[in-house]
Scaffold this motif. Structure first.
Motif, short mmCIF file in Angstrom:
data_model
loop_
_atom_site.label_atom_id
_atom_site.label_comp_id
_atom_site.label_asym_id
_atom_site.label_seq_id
_atom_site.Cartn_x
_atom_site.Cartn_y
_atom_site.Cartn_z
N GLU A 192 -4.92 -8.29 12.25
CA GLU A 192 -5.76 -8.29 11.05
C GLU A 192 -7.20 -8.57 11.44
O GLU A 192 -7.47 -9.26 12.43
N THR A 193 -8.13 -8.06 10.63
CA THR A 193 -9.54 -8.37 10.80
C THR A 193 -10.24 -8.32 9.45
O THR A 193 -9.67 -7.82 8.46
N MET A 194 -11.46 -8.86 9.38
CA MET A 194 -12.29 -8.73 8.18
C MET A 194 -13.62 -8.12 8.61
O MET A 194 -14.27 -8.60 9.54
N ARG B 142 -10.67 -6.49 4.22
CA ARG B 142 -9.71 -6.94 5.21
C ARG B 142 -8.82 -5.76 5.60
O ARG B 142 -8.35 -5.01 4.73
N TYR C 100 -4.59 -3.01 3.65
CA TYR C 100 -5.95 -3.48 3.40
C TYR C 100 -5.95 -4.43 2.22
O TYR C 100 -5.02 -4.45 1.40
N HIS D 27 -9.10 -5.98 -0.63
CA HIS D 27 -10.52 -5.78 -0.95
C HIS D 27 -10.77 -6.15 -2.40
O HIS D 27 -9.95 -5.86 -3.28
N TRP E 39 -3.10 -7.82 -0.24
CA TRP E 39 -2.75 -6.76 0.71
C TRP E 39 -1.99 -5.61 0.06
O TRP E 39 -1.06 -5.83 -0.71
#
Length: 534
Positions: free
Chosen positions: A388-390, A458, A472, A474, A479
């Motif tokens: 995962e990342t942002m 994300r 994702y 947002h 999620w």
């Protein structure tokens, strides 16, 4: 206490192990190919639990791989210790496909495993898999295979193992070149190492190619230049006749002796997905107990010649890796688990200072570029895992995109990217290449997800053996899955339209691309990696 070492000891793309001991400390060096910095070195005190301590090739003079094709770069390093120094021999392979191999062999030294590592000494370019043998009389010898570019019957261009003396005072090779071993009927003879034991020179080589016929061969001679007699029970180690063994592709090995006089062999292996011959975790490093027999030959302690998934070691407790890793980029240095591709100038790819607490990537050349690509990633070492990342990113047009990527090479990747569509909306785009070597077919899918300008998004992915699902989050929405379930098994050595032919492993990471040349930046606030099954 578990009293067992479970293989592999270095999971997830850690191939071609070279091991040495200094006192009570053990070190393993493994190949890194096109990933920078070059060579991974792990440390252990017990042969079961290992920790990454350094990647020593960090300067442009030591290693510049810009333009190196996929699966070129650092091939099969050799790490040894003598005369108060660590000696690291490595190949920088510049060409892989075709009849020719342009690979240049170098030596660097250091008083400590952490460095400082010297400027490189050029050795030769006659073939890859070089190693350095320190003989009991103080002489040093370089070994490497000889590459034969000519088309011969059977297609074997591995032209024997070469031996030449190295003069440590003059920092160069001296004297005649000896071809000491032509190999066996398994062919593809490579990966040489020499040892002295009980008055014999023992030569260990890899044969059969690094695919599913891989094997370890041993031979011995009273004279260093030969002739060498092959082990009576050769091959010493292989999985070629044991298709159900979870450790496949066993070969390319090295030996170490403990302070108590025991001998252990580290070797390359691969763990394919169940029911397939595809290994997204790449080629890994395993360990086996070996013993010298009454006849002076080395054999597996458990008998036979197939690798064991678990090896007895009384009193040992092997620790499992952490279930989750979280990196928030506040320390100002790139976390050690990450690497990038090819270039010794990482400041052109990313910054941890431009925006403190974020990893800023500067969009460079296209995904798959062999020169300058802003992609920072870590190895996939579990069949069931998540990343995962942002991201904060405002692309200016269709030529800028950034996001979360599962990357094997230029022909094999799945990429969930923030981009612009033809209407000018900021959207999530799914970019995949399912390798049909040598062309590769790129697919780009507008997922229909429109993102609000100025807000972070994300991005996540979940891998379950051979399946990958992006997701994702947002604008306050939790999620959500995005795009179809993708084939994760393609992101492997073997997922290339041929039995094997590439040498790395799947990486999970973050990327930014700007093929307009403007270097548009993307800011990543964190990166998380979670293992479900090792």
């Amino acid at each position: 206490m578990t009293d067992m070492i479970r293989n592999p000891i270095l999971p997830g793309f850690n191939p071609d192990p070279s091991i040495c001991r200094v006192g009570d400390d053990y070190y393993i060096a493994t190949s890194t190919f096109e990933w920078y910095p070059g060579v991974q070195i792990h440390h252990s005190r017990d042969l079961a639990n290992w920790r990454l301590v350094t990647r020593p090739l960090t300067t442009e003079s030591q290693l510049d791989m810009r333009g190196n094709p996929d699966s070129c770069g650092i091939w099969a390093p050799c790490l040894s210790y003598a005369d108060g120094l660590f000696w690291l021999i490595y190949t920088d392979m510049k060409r892989y496909e075709g009849n020719f191999k342009d690979g240049h062999n170098y030596l660097v030294t250091a008083p400590s495993i952490e460095g400082p590592w010297s400027a490189p000494i050029y050795l030769n370019s006659s073939g890859f898999d070089p190693s350095l043998f320190h003989d009991e009389d103080g002489r040093k010898w370089l070994l490497n295979l000889q590459w034969d570019y000519r088309q011969r019957e059977g297609g074997d261009r591995f032209g024997g193992i070469l031996l030449q003396q190295y003069d440590a005072e003059r920092c160069c090779l001296v004297g005649p070149v000896h071809n000491i071993f032509a190999g066996t009927e398994m062919k593809l003879t490579e990966g040489p190492h020499l040892y002295r034991h009980d008055g014999w020179y023992h030569l260990l080589v890899a044969e059969g190619g690094t695919g599913y016929d891989h094997a370890v061969t041993m031979a011995r001679s009273r004279e260093i230049t030969g002739p060498y007699d092959v082990h009576p029970d050769n091959p010493v180690l292989t999985s070629r006749g044991d298709p159900e063994n979870p450790l496949q592709r066993a070969g390319h090995a090295d030996l170490v002796e403990t302070p108590a006089g025991e001998t252990w062999m580290v070797h390359l292996c691969g763990r394919p997905l169940p029911g397939t011959r595809r290994s997204p975790r790449g080629r890994e490093t395993a360990i086996q107990k070996v013993e010298w027999g009454a006849d002076g030959w080395l054999r597996l302690a458990q008998g036979g010649n197939t690798p064991a998934l678990e090896v007895p070691m009384p009193g040992i407790e092997q620790r499992l890796p952490a279930e989750e890793e979280a990196h928030d980029f506040h320390l100002g240095t790139l976390p050690q688990v990450f690497q990038w591709l090819r270039t010794p100038q990482p400041e052109r790819l990313f910054s941890l200072r431009d925006r403190p607490g974020y990893l800023r990537l500067f969009g460079r050349e296209s995904v798959g570029s062999w020169f300058e690509q802003a992609l920072v990633a870590r190895r996939q070492d579990s069949l069931h895992c998540a990343a995962e990342t942002m991201l904060e990113f405002e692309p200016e047009g269709l030529q800028q995109f950034a996001g979360l990527i599962a990357y094997y090479n230029r022909f094999k990747f799945h990429y969930l990217a923030v981009a612009r569509n033809d209407s000018g909306d900021k959207v999530l785009s799914l970019i995949s290449c399912c390798d049909e070597w040598p062309t590769g077919n790129l697919t780009t899918v507008d997922t229909g997800v429109v993102l609000r300008p100025g807000l972070p998004v994300r991005l996540g992915m979940d891998i379950r053996e051979g399946e990958l699902q992006f997701r994702y989050a947002h604008g306050g929405v939790d999620w959500q899955p995005v795009g179809p379930v993708l084939d994760a098994s393609l992101l492997s050595d073997e997922g290339s339209g041929r039995a094997h032919g590439y040498f790395t492993g799947n990486f999970l990471g973050i990327a930014a691309h700007d093929i307009s040349g403007r270097g548009t930046s993307a800011d990543f606030a964190e990166f998380r990696y979670r293992r479900m099954v090792n």
